[in-house]
Design a protein around this motif. Structure first.
Motif, short mmCIF file in Angstrom:
data_model
loop_
_atom_site.label_atom_id
_atom_site.label_comp_id
_atom_site.label_asym_id
_atom_site.label_seq_id
_atom_site.Cartn_x
_atom_site.Cartn_y
_atom_site.Cartn_z
N ILE A 55 0.87 -1.37 0.02
CA ILE A 55 -0.17 0.14 -0.07
C ILE A 55 1.02 1.22 0.13
O ILE A 55 1.84 1.62 0.80
CB ILE A 55 -1.08 0.06 1.30
CG1 ILE A 55 -1.85 -1.27 1.17
CG2 ILE A 55 -1.83 1.27 1.25
CD1 ILE A 55 -2.75 -1.39 2.31
N LYS A 56 0.49 2.27 -0.80
CA LYS A 56 1.31 3.08 -1.29
C LYS A 56 1.08 4.41 -0.18
O LYS A 56 -0.23 4.65 0.19
CB LYS A 56 1.59 3.73 -2.53
CG LYS A 56 1.94 2.99 -3.53
CD LYS A 56 2.08 3.54 -4.94
CE LYS A 56 2.55 2.43 -5.84
NZ LYS A 56 2.52 2.93 -7.42
N LYS A 57 2.01 5.39 0.24
CA LYS A 57 1.67 6.57 1.26
C LYS A 57 0.97 6.06 2.44
O LYS A 57 -0.05 6.70 2.71
CB LYS A 57 0.90 7.47 0.30
CG LYS A 57 1.56 8.23 -0.96
CD LYS A 57 0.83 9.45 -1.48
CE LYS A 57 1.70 9.81 -2.42
NZ LYS A 57 0.98 10.95 -3.34
N ILE A 58 1.17 4.97 2.98
CA ILE A 58 0.59 4.34 4.38
C ILE A 58 0.66 5.25 5.13
O ILE A 58 -0.36 5.14 6.24
CB ILE A 58 1.30 2.90 4.23
CG1 ILE A 58 0.21 2.16 5.48
CG2 ILE A 58 2.37 3.04 5.00
CD1 ILE A 58 0.45 0.89 5.63
N ASN A 59 1.47 6.17 5.22
CA ASN A 59 1.66 6.92 6.52
C ASN A 59 0.72 7.92 6.62
O ASN A 59 0.23 8.83 7.64
CB ASN A 59 2.95 7.82 6.34
CG ASN A 59 3.12 8.86 5.13
OD1 ASN A 59 3.12 7.99 4.02
ND2 ASN A 59 3.45 9.95 5.11
N LEU A 60 -0.40 8.23 5.71
CA LEU A 60 -1.33 9.03 5.63
C LEU A 60 -2.44 8.37 5.97
O LEU A 60 -3.66 9.20 6.05
CB LEU A 60 -1.51 9.62 3.93
CG LEU A 60 -0.33 10.60 3.47
CD1 LEU A 60 -0.70 10.94 1.96
CD2 LEU A 60 -0.06 11.77 4.29
N ILE A 61 -2.36 7.10 6.30
CA ILE A 61 -3.98 6.32 6.46
C ILE A 61 -4.01 6.39 8.19
O ILE A 61 -3.02 6.08 8.60
CB ILE A 61 -3.79 4.99 5.94
CG1 ILE A 61 -3.65 4.99 4.34
CG2 ILE A 61 -5.12 4.28 6.19
CD1 ILE A 61 -3.46 3.70 3.73
N LYS A 62 -5.10 6.79 8.60
CA LYS A 62 -5.38 6.52 9.84
C LYS A 62 -6.53 5.86 10.53
O LYS A 62 -6.45 5.52 11.71
CB LYS A 62 -6.08 8.18 10.43
CG LYS A 62 -4.95 9.24 10.26
CD LYS A 62 -3.50 9.01 10.62
CE LYS A 62 -2.48 9.95 10.40
NZ LYS A 62 -1.21 9.73 10.97
N LEU A 63 -7.06 4.97 9.58
CA LEU A 63 -8.01 4.12 9.95
C LEU A 63 -7.99 2.47 9.62
O LEU A 63 -7.59 2.51 8.18
CB LEU A 63 -9.42 4.46 9.33
CG LEU A 63 -9.88 5.84 9.99
CD1 LEU A 63 -11.21 6.17 9.28
CD2 LEU A 63 -10.04 5.89 11.55
N GLY A 64 -7.82 1.66 10.36
CA GLY A 64 -7.72 0.18 10.10
C GLY A 64 -8.77 -0.75 10.71
O GLY A 64 -9.01 -0.33 11.78
N PHE A 65 -9.24 -1.70 9.95
CA PHE A 65 -10.29 -2.62 10.65
C PHE A 65 -9.65 -4.08 10.44
O PHE A 65 -9.21 -4.47 9.37
CB PHE A 65 -11.56 -2.60 9.75
CG PHE A 65 -12.33 -1.45 10.01
CD1 PHE A 65 -13.76 -1.63 10.60
CD2 PHE A 65 -12.02 -0.12 9.60
CE1 PHE A 65 -14.60 -0.37 11.00
CE2 PHE A 65 -12.98 0.89 10.02
CZ PHE A 65 -14.06 0.98 10.71
N VAL A 66 -9.63 -4.72 11.62
CA VAL A 66 -9.29 -5.95 11.51
C VAL A 66 -10.25 -7.12 11.63
O VAL A 66 -10.78 -7.33 12.66
CB VAL A 66 -8.09 -6.46 12.73
CG1 VAL A 66 -7.66 -7.92 12.74
CG2 VAL A 66 -7.14 -5.50 12.84
N LYS A 84 1.17 3.31 12.86
CA LYS A 84 0.52 4.26 13.51
C LYS A 84 -1.00 4.43 13.09
O LYS A 84 -1.60 5.65 12.68
CB LYS A 84 1.33 5.58 13.48
CG LYS A 84 2.42 5.58 14.07
CD LYS A 84 3.26 6.97 14.32
CE LYS A 84 4.48 6.98 14.95
NZ LYS A 84 5.04 8.45 15.25
N ILE A 85 -1.89 3.45 12.80
CA ILE A 85 -2.92 3.21 12.32
C ILE A 85 -4.05 2.99 13.40
O ILE A 85 -3.82 1.92 13.89
CB ILE A 85 -3.01 2.52 10.88
CG1 ILE A 85 -2.35 2.97 9.95
CG2 ILE A 85 -4.76 2.46 10.46
CD1 ILE A 85 -2.18 1.88 8.75
N ASN A 86 -5.21 3.82 13.79
CA ASN A 86 -6.14 3.40 14.54
C ASN A 86 -6.65 2.27 14.22
O ASN A 86 -7.20 2.14 12.80
CB ASN A 86 -6.91 4.51 14.79
CG ASN A 86 -6.25 5.81 15.31
OD1 ASN A 86 -5.90 5.84 16.56
ND2 ASN A 86 -6.23 6.91 14.38
N ILE A 87 -7.25 1.47 15.28
CA ILE A 87 -7.75 -0.16 14.84
C ILE A 87 -9.10 -0.25 15.22
O ILE A 87 -9.32 -0.03 16.64
CB ILE A 87 -6.67 -1.01 15.32
CG1 ILE A 87 -5.35 -0.79 14.83
CG2 ILE A 87 -7.16 -2.37 14.86
CD1 ILE A 87 -4.27 -1.59 15.76
#
Length: 320
Positions: A55-66, A84-87
Motif C-alpha cells: 500500500i502506497k503512502k501508508i503514512n497518510l492512513i489513519k483507520l484500519g479494520f481487523v 500508527k493506524i487506529n484500529i
C-alpha cells in the motif's frame, strides 16, 4: 481525516463495515488485504492487496479494520500499530491477556486507538437490565441462564465447512463464534468464573471444531450461571433469563424486547419493554463511535477492563 481505510479480511462482517462507512461518507476508499492474489474489485472504491507493504503512502492512513480470522488478530493489529493506524478489531479480540497487555503498551506508545466490535455493549437493554437488578424491585438474583442456538449451514451462505467458523486453524468453534454471550454476561454481572463445561463436536456437520457448549459459571456472589451455545440446532434462539426471588426477567435478543414477571398475591404481573434499537442501527452507532474517538484523539484500548474480563473468562472455559 484521511478517507483511506485499510481492511484485513473481506468476509461478510468486513463488507457490512464497508457499507456502513460508505453511508457515513461516500468518499471513503478501501484497501483490502487478503491472501487471494487474483481478486479484482467491481467497486472502484475497493482495491485488493496481498500485503500491507504493497500500500502506497501508508503514512497518510489513519483507520484500519481487523476482520481477519481470530488467530490473526494480534499479528494484524501489530502491523497496523507499527504504521500508527487506529484500529477497529472484530470479536473475539485476542487469545490471551499477554497479547492484550502488549497491544495496550504499543497503542499508548504510538498514541493510537484500539476499539473492538462487541456490538451488544451498545444495546440499551444492557443498561436497563443492570438498573432492574440494582433497583431490587424483583428481589435478589437466584440464578441466570443464557442461550444462543443456531444452525451453521443456514448463516454461512457459501460452503459452511470452509468457513472460519468451522475450522480450528482459523480460531473457529462455538465459543469463539458466539463470544458475545460471554461478554455481555461479564458486563452485566461482573467477571464470571467457569466451574465446569461440556464441549461437543457432532458427526453430522463437516467441521473440526466444537459445535455445542454447555457451560456452568458463577458470579463473584456465587450466583449460578448456565450458558448454552450451539451452532448445530435448527431453531434459532437467543435469550437471557434471570430468576429473581420475587419474579423473573426474559430478554429476547432476536426481538430485542424484555418481559418482566413479578409475583403479587399469587399472581404474576407482566410488563413488556420494547427496545427500539435494531442490530443494524447499533452497527452504525458502533462505527460512528470509533470515528468520533479517533477524531477526538483518544488512544489506548477502549474498554480495556471489559476486554480483559472477557478474555480471562474465555480462557478459563477453554482450559477447564
Amino acid at each position: 481525516m484521511n478517507l483511506r481505510v485499510i481492511f484485513y479480511g473481506f468476509g461478510s462482517i468486513a463488507k457490512q463495515h464497508i457499507k456502513i462507512l460508505k453511508s457515513i461518507n461516500s468518499n471513503f476508499r478501501f484497501h483490502v488485504i487478503r491472501k487471494k492474489s487474483d481478486c479484482i474489485s467491481k467497486d472502484d472504491k475497493i482495491t485488493f492487496y496481498r500485503s500491507i507493504k504493497d500500500i502506497k503512502k501508508i503514512n497518510l492512513i489513519k483507520l484500519g479494520f481487523v476482520c481477519s480470522p481470530f488467530n490473526f488478530h494480534f499479528k494484524h493489529s501489530l502491523e497496523l500499530i507499527k504504521n500508527k493506524i487506529n484500529i477497529f478489531v472484530e470479536k473475539p479480540f485476542l487469545q490471551n491477556s499477554k497479547e492484550l497487555k502488549n497491544l495496550l503498551f504499543q497503542s499508548k506508545k504510538k498514541k493510537i486507538l484500539i476499539q473492538t466490535g462487541f456490538l451488544l455493549r451498545l444495546n440499551p437493554a444492557i443498561k436497563k437490565i443492570k438498573n432492574i437488578i440494582k433497583n431490587n424491585k424483583y428481589g435478589k438474583v437466584i440464578n441466570i441462564e443464557s442461550n444462543f442456538t443456531s444452525y451453521l449451514p443456514n448463516w454461512r451462505t457459501n460452503d459452511y465447512s470452509k468457513s472460519v467458523s468451522a475450522q480450528k486453524k482459523y480460531g473457529g468453534g462455538v465459543i469463539n463464534e458466539l463470544v458475545h454471550e460471554v461478554d455481555y454476561l461479564n458486563l452485566i454481572f461482573g467477571k464470571l468464573k467457569c466451574i465446569n463445561k461440556n464441549l461437543i463436536r457432532s458427526s453430522d456437520l463437516k467441521t473440526n471444531v466444537e459445535e455445542r457448549a454447555f457451560i456452568f459459571l458463577k458470579t463473584k456472589n456465587n450466583i449460578p450461571v448456565f450458558l448454552k451455545l450451539s451452532l448445530n440446532e435448527k431453531i434459532l434462539s437467543r435469550y437471557l433469563f434471570i430468576n429473581f426471588s420475587k419474579g423473573s426477567l426474559f430478554w429476547d435478543l432476536i426481538k430485542n424486547d424484555i418481559v418482566l414477571r413479578k409475583l403479587r398475591n399469587k399472581k404474576f404481573l407482566i410488563k413488556k419493554i420494547k427496545i427500539k434499537n435494531t442490530m443494524q442501527s447499533l452497527k452504525k452507532i458502533q462505527i460512528k463511535k470509533f470515528l468520533s474517538n479517533v477524531s477526538n484523539k483518544k488512544y489506548g484500548i477502549f474498554s480495556f477492563d471489559q476486554e480483559e474480563k472477557t478474555i480471562k473468562t474465555l480462557n478459563e472455559i477453554k482450559k477447564k
